[in-house]
Design a protein around this motif. Sequence first.
Motif, short mmCIF file in Angstrom:
data_model
loop_
_atom_site.label_atom_id
_atom_site.label_comp_id
_atom_site.label_asym_id
_atom_site.label_seq_id
_atom_site.Cartn_x
_atom_site.Cartn_y
_atom_site.Cartn_z
N TYR A 22 -0.38 6.05 20.67
CA TYR A 22 0.07 4.85 21.38
C TYR A 22 0.96 5.15 22.58
N THR A 23 1.54 6.34 22.63
CA THR A 23 2.42 6.66 23.76
C THR A 23 1.74 7.51 24.82
N SER A 24 0.57 8.08 24.52
CA SER A 24 0.02 9.04 25.48
C SER A 24 -1.48 8.92 25.74
N VAL A 25 -2.17 7.98 25.09
CA VAL A 25 -3.63 7.92 25.21
C VAL A 25 -4.07 6.54 25.69
N LEU A 26 -5.09 6.53 26.54
CA LEU A 26 -5.69 5.28 27.01
C LEU A 26 -6.41 4.58 25.85
N ASN A 27 -6.32 3.27 25.80
CA ASN A 27 -6.96 2.47 24.74
C ASN A 27 -6.52 2.90 23.33
N PRO A 28 -5.21 2.92 23.06
CA PRO A 28 -4.72 3.42 21.77
C PRO A 28 -5.15 2.58 20.57
N HIS A 29 -5.58 1.33 20.82
CA HIS A 29 -6.03 0.47 19.72
C HIS A 29 -7.26 1.04 19.02
N MET A 30 -7.89 2.03 19.63
CA MET A 30 -9.08 2.64 19.02
C MET A 30 -8.73 3.53 17.83
N VAL A 31 -7.46 3.89 17.66
CA VAL A 31 -7.08 4.74 16.54
C VAL A 31 -7.26 3.97 15.23
N SER A 32 -7.67 4.66 14.17
CA SER A 32 -7.97 3.99 12.91
C SER A 32 -6.76 3.27 12.33
N GLY A 33 -5.61 3.93 12.27
CA GLY A 33 -4.43 3.32 11.68
C GLY A 33 -4.40 3.43 10.17
N HIS A 34 -3.25 3.04 9.60
CA HIS A 34 -2.98 3.34 8.19
C HIS A 34 -3.92 2.63 7.22
N ILE A 35 -4.18 1.35 7.40
CA ILE A 35 -5.01 0.61 6.43
C ILE A 35 -6.42 1.19 6.39
N GLN A 36 -7.03 1.34 7.56
CA GLN A 36 -8.39 1.89 7.59
C GLN A 36 -8.40 3.35 7.18
N GLY A 37 -7.40 4.11 7.62
CA GLY A 37 -7.34 5.52 7.26
C GLY A 37 -7.24 5.73 5.76
N SER A 48 0.82 -1.22 0.00
CA SER A 48 0.00 0.00 0.00
C SER A 48 0.85 1.26 0.00
N THR A 49 0.25 2.37 -0.45
CA THR A 49 0.91 3.68 -0.38
C THR A 49 1.29 3.96 1.08
N PRO A 50 2.52 4.40 1.32
CA PRO A 50 2.97 4.61 2.71
C PRO A 50 2.15 5.65 3.45
N GLU A 51 2.11 5.50 4.75
CA GLU A 51 1.46 6.46 5.64
C GLU A 51 2.20 7.79 5.57
N ASP A 52 1.45 8.90 5.52
CA ASP A 52 2.15 10.19 5.47
C ASP A 52 2.70 10.55 6.86
N ILE A 95 -23.51 -3.42 3.05
CA ILE A 95 -22.61 -4.57 2.97
C ILE A 95 -21.55 -4.41 4.07
N ILE A 96 -21.21 -5.52 4.71
CA ILE A 96 -20.13 -5.51 5.70
C ILE A 96 -18.84 -5.93 5.01
N MET A 97 -17.81 -5.11 5.17
CA MET A 97 -16.48 -5.43 4.66
C MET A 97 -15.66 -5.97 5.83
N PRO A 98 -15.08 -7.17 5.67
CA PRO A 98 -14.33 -7.78 6.78
C PRO A 98 -12.92 -7.20 6.93
N ALA A 99 -12.83 -5.87 6.90
CA ALA A 99 -11.55 -5.19 7.07
C ALA A 99 -11.41 -4.77 8.52
N ARG A 100 -10.23 -4.96 9.07
CA ARG A 100 -9.94 -4.60 10.46
C ARG A 100 -11.00 -5.21 11.37
#
Length: 209
Positions: free
Chosen positions: A28-43, A13-17, A195-200
């Motif tokens: 991930y270094t400063s927020v509670l429950n950092p897994h909630m962030v969308s991240g590169h693939i979903q973003g 995939s195109t790299p994250e900016d 439609i449900i997409m089985p992404a993330r």
Amino acid sequence: MNIDTEKYILDISTPEDSVLEELYRKTYTSVLNPHMVSGHIQGKFLEMITRMIKPHLVLEIGTYTGYSAISIARGLPDNGKIHSIDINDELADISREYVRKAKLQESIILHTGNALEIMSSLGLTFDLVFIDGDKRQYTEYYEKSVEILNREGYIIADNVLWDGKVIDHSRSDPMTDGIRRFNETVRDDPRTEQIIMPARDGLMLIRKL
């Protein structure tokens, strides 16, 4: 998705900016429950789908640290805007900081407070709504979103598979039950197709008829 598959997807995939990469690390270094962030693939998916739909007005329910809002804003047409709502005022400084770093202050309008109340007070209709707020209120967000969505507008809802808990019939808790109720409400709604997409963690793409 296993680690090797995810690594392959990221390699192709195109790299994250740089701004989003920094925001991801900050989350991930400063927020509670950092897994909630969308991240590169979903973003990147949200950016691409926004480019396809070409919405002029977007509503986001659940800003968190601003990753998805920035991703969507990057895909907006000229003069497009996204209104993003989050109830947690403790995260507002981070989202504002990174909206500035992304130079998207003119495209992203940040709101803090109760999403349902703010949705009603805006007095706007939208071409695209991204739902990623309190899972217990997904059905209420959906009903209000359909009401303020333009004809043939779209809704994208995150976490609709809820780590597989939605199909575990022994599992019952407010979050899981909220997602199940939402999924079943959309399924039974003649005003939309979906439609449900089985992404993330599962993305549901909904079109208002």
